[in-house]
Design a protein around this motif. Structure first.
Motif, PDB file in Angstrom:
ATOM      1  N   ASN A 156       0.834  -1.196   0.000  1.00 12.05           N
ATOM      2  CA  ASN A 156       0.000   0.000   0.000  1.00 12.05           C
ATOM      3  C   ASN A 156       0.873   1.252   0.000  1.00 12.05           C
ATOM      4  O   ASN A 156       2.050   1.201   0.355  1.00 12.05           O
ATOM      5  CB  ASN A 156      -0.921   0.010   1.228  1.00 12.05           C
ATOM      6  CG  ASN A 156      -1.972  -1.089   1.170  1.00 12.05           C
ATOM      7  OD1 ASN A 156      -2.913  -1.019   0.395  1.00 12.05           O
ATOM      8  ND2 ASN A 156      -1.805  -2.124   1.998  1.00 12.05           N
ATOM      9  N   VAL A 157       0.267   2.368  -0.387  1.00  9.69           N
ATOM     10  CA  VAL A 157       0.987   3.634  -0.512  1.00  9.69           C
ATOM     11  C   VAL A 157       0.248   4.726   0.257  1.00  9.69           C
ATOM     12  O   VAL A 157      -0.973   4.843   0.151  1.00  9.69           O
ATOM     13  CB  VAL A 157       1.106   4.051  -1.999  1.00  9.69           C
ATOM     14  CG1 VAL A 157       1.899   5.353  -2.133  1.00  9.69           C
ATOM     15  CG2 VAL A 157       1.746   2.945  -2.827  1.00  9.69           C
ATOM     16  N   VAL A 158       1.000   5.518   1.008  1.00 13.31           N
ATOM     17  CA  VAL A 158       0.459   6.697   1.680  1.00 13.31           C
ATOM     18  C   VAL A 158       0.838   7.925   0.858  1.00 13.31           C
ATOM     19  O   VAL A 158       2.010   8.108   0.518  1.00 13.31           O
ATOM     20  CB  VAL A 158       1.018   6.837   3.113  1.00 13.31           C
ATOM     21  CG1 VAL A 158       0.394   8.048   3.812  1.00 13.31           C
ATOM     22  CG2 VAL A 158       0.776   5.570   3.905  1.00 13.31           C
ATOM     23  N   ALA A 159      -0.161   8.740   0.527  1.00 14.27           N
ATOM     24  CA  ALA A 159       0.056   9.930  -0.303  1.00 14.27           C
ATOM     25  C   ALA A 159      -0.267  11.191   0.497  1.00 14.27           C
ATOM     26  O   ALA A 159      -1.412  11.624   0.538  1.00 14.27           O
ATOM     27  CB  ALA A 159      -0.798   9.861  -1.562  1.00 14.27           C
ATOM     28  N   PRO A 160       0.726  11.785   1.154  1.00 16.10           N
ATOM     29  CA  PRO A 160       0.467  12.976   1.971  1.00 16.10           C
ATOM     30  C   PRO A 160       0.443  14.260   1.153  1.00 16.10           C
ATOM     31  O   PRO A 160       0.926  14.320   0.013  1.00 16.10           O
ATOM     32  CB  PRO A 160       1.668  13.005   2.934  1.00 16.10           C
ATOM     33  CG  PRO A 160       2.460  11.756   2.667  1.00 16.10           C
ATOM     34  CD  PRO A 160       2.104  11.330   1.284  1.00 16.10           C
ATOM     35  N   SER A 161      -0.083  15.295   1.776  1.00 13.62           N
ATOM     36  CA  SER A 161       0.171  16.666   1.349  1.00 13.62           C
ATOM     37  C   SER A 161       1.413  17.141   2.120  1.00 13.62           C
ATOM     38  O   SER A 161       2.180  16.321   2.636  1.00 13.62           O
ATOM     39  CB  SER A 161      -1.041  17.543   1.631  1.00 13.62           C
ATOM     40  OG  SER A 161      -0.821  18.866   1.157  1.00 13.62           O
ATOM     41  N   LEU A 162       1.608  18.432   2.217  1.00 14.03           N
ATOM     42  CA  LEU A 162       2.806  18.975   2.863  1.00 14.03           C
ATOM     43  C   LEU A 162       2.845  18.590   4.345  1.00 14.03           C
ATOM     44  O   LEU A 162       1.867  18.755   5.068  1.00 14.03           O
ATOM     45  CB  LEU A 162       2.830  20.501   2.726  1.00 14.03           C
ATOM     46  CG  LEU A 162       4.084  21.197   3.251  1.00 14.03           C
ATOM     47  CD1 LEU A 162       5.320  20.781   2.466  1.00 14.03           C
ATOM     48  CD2 LEU A 162       3.899  22.710   3.197  1.00 14.03           C
ATOM     49  N   ILE A 215      -3.896   3.466  -2.612  1.00 19.88           N
ATOM     50  CA  ILE A 215      -3.218   4.757  -2.465  1.00 19.88           C
ATOM     51  C   ILE A 215      -4.057   5.568  -1.488  1.00 19.88           C
ATOM     52  O   ILE A 215      -5.190   5.956  -1.792  1.00 19.88           O
ATOM     53  CB  ILE A 215      -3.101   5.514  -3.798  1.00 19.88           C
ATOM     54  CG1 ILE A 215      -2.613   4.583  -4.919  1.00 19.88           C
ATOM     55  CG2 ILE A 215      -2.220   6.735  -3.640  1.00 19.88           C
ATOM     56  CD1 ILE A 215      -1.253   3.978  -4.685  1.00 19.88           C
ATOM     57  N   ILE A 216      -3.516   5.817  -0.308  1.00 17.43           N
ATOM     58  CA  ILE A 216      -4.305   6.410   0.771  1.00 17.43           C
ATOM     59  C   ILE A 216      -3.882   7.870   0.966  1.00 17.43           C
ATOM     60  O   ILE A 216      -2.746   8.159   1.355  1.00 17.43           O
ATOM     61  CB  ILE A 216      -4.120   5.617   2.074  1.00 17.43           C
ATOM     62  CG1 ILE A 216      -4.552   4.165   1.843  1.00 17.43           C
ATOM     63  CG2 ILE A 216      -4.911   6.242   3.216  1.00 17.43           C
ATOM     64  CD1 ILE A 216      -4.145   3.237   2.936  1.00 17.43           C
ATOM     65  N   GLY A 217      -4.792   8.785   0.700  1.00 14.17           N
ATOM     66  CA  GLY A 217      -4.514  10.212   0.874  1.00 14.17           C
ATOM     67  C   GLY A 217      -4.604  10.605   2.340  1.00 14.17           C
ATOM     68  O   GLY A 217      -5.626  10.379   2.989  1.00 14.17           O
ATOM     69  N   VAL A 218      -3.536  11.180   2.855  1.00 15.39           N
ATOM     70  CA  VAL A 218      -3.529  11.765   4.203  1.00 15.39           C
ATOM     71  C   VAL A 218      -3.063  13.198   4.000  1.00 15.39           C
ATOM     72  O   VAL A 218      -1.871  13.496   4.034  1.00 15.39           O
ATOM     73  CB  VAL A 218      -2.597  10.984   5.156  1.00 15.39           C
ATOM     74  CG1 VAL A 218      -2.716  11.529   6.575  1.00 15.39           C
ATOM     75  CG2 VAL A 218      -2.916   9.503   5.135  1.00 15.39           C
ATOM     76  N   ASP A 219      -4.027  14.088   3.760  1.00 18.26           N
ATOM     77  CA  ASP A 219      -3.675  15.371   3.162  1.00 18.26           C
ATOM     78  C   ASP A 219      -4.520  16.548   3.648  1.00 18.26           C
ATOM     79  O   ASP A 219      -4.648  17.558   2.966  1.00 18.26           O
ATOM     80  CB  ASP A 219      -3.779  15.274   1.641  1.00 18.26           C
ATOM     81  CG  ASP A 219      -5.154  14.795   1.161  1.00 18.26           C
ATOM     82  OD1 ASP A 219      -6.154  15.039   1.866  1.00 18.26           O
ATOM     83  OD2 ASP A 219      -5.229  14.171   0.089  1.00 18.26           O
ATOM     84  N   GLY A 220      -5.119  16.405   4.824  1.00 20.55           N
ATOM     85  CA  GLY A 220      -5.925  17.513   5.343  1.00 20.55           C
ATOM     86  C   GLY A 220      -7.138  17.834   4.494  1.00 20.55           C
ATOM     87  O   GLY A 220      -7.691  18.930   4.579  1.00 20.55           O
TER      88      GLY A 220
END
Length: 228
Positions: A156-162, A215-220
């Motif tokens: 799995n992939v974590v896709a953050p913002s800043l 692909i898991i967005g952790v991006d506020g």
């Protein structure tokens, strides 16, 4: 007690993962520095861009793997040299593939692999051509790898913002920049290392045992919400 290998774990998100897991898992951290690592953690001196990982320092089997190295080169495309893009691709993607080639046979049944991408792959952003290209390669690679090794290995992939880590210090080096970045996000703040680490820890755990190729967005909320 699970055996977990982290590439990069002495600062930022990797360090937060280590801090959370150090009492309950056997951790192996391959990185250039060990300054923030405690004695009960096995450190392997390793520069991912030039070194081959010494597999003899690892246990026979691994239950989890996390690849933490990354880059943030933000420039207009006309100012982005081909060499910079090659360097980003080498660090973010080809070095990851090289490590995976070495350790994939060590992964246990029901083991978990975690990579990191960026919100900029799924949401087009100016000045992100290099990082989005190299992280986009990771996302495609992860899905194919997950399909090929199912059901033995989850990927799995974590896709953050800043995120407020040393990697982003140039983007957050004064109060005005920091506040502007906070306000860009629907949740009105940038991320911190713990936000991302907790998601990675969840993906390493049996609690996520029915998740792979995600692909898991952790991006506020930035990738999906328009509140401004």
């Amino acid at each position: 007690m699970k055996n977990i290998l982290l590439i990069g774990g002495s600062y930022g998100i990797g360090q937060s993962i280590v801090e959370e897991l150090k009492e309950t898992h056997k951790l192996f951290v391959a990185s250039r520095t060990s300054e923030n690592l405690q004695q009960n953690i096995t450190h392997i001196p390793f520069d991912v861009t030039v070194d081959e990982l010494d597999l003899s320092t690892l246990p026979e089997k691994l239950d989890g793997f996390v690849y933490c190295p990354g880059s943030i080169n933000l420039k207009p495309f006309k100012m982005m040299s081909l060499e910079t893009m090659k360097d980003d691709m080498h660090l973010n993607f080809f070095s990851l593939v090289n490590v995976i080639k070495g350790i994939i046979s060590k992964m246990n049944d029901k083991s978990s692999i975690v990579f990191f991408s960026t919100i900029a792959v799924g949401t087009g952003m100016p000045y992100h051509t290099s990082v989005a290209a190299s992280k986009g390669a990771i996302e495609g690679f992860a899905k194919s790898l997950a399909a090929e090794y199912a059901p033995k290995i989850r990927v799995n992939v974590v896709a953050p913002s800043l995120v407020d880590t040393p990697l982003a210090k140039r983007l957050l080096n004064n109060d005005k920049k920091r506040e502007a970045m906070n306000q860009r996000h629907p949740l009105n703040r940038i991320g911190n290392a713990e936000d991302i680490a907790q998601t990675a820890i969840f993906l390493l755990s049996d609690k996520s045992s029915w998740m792979s190729g995600q692909i898991i967005g952790v991006d506020g909320g930035l990738s999906t919400l328009n509140v401004h």
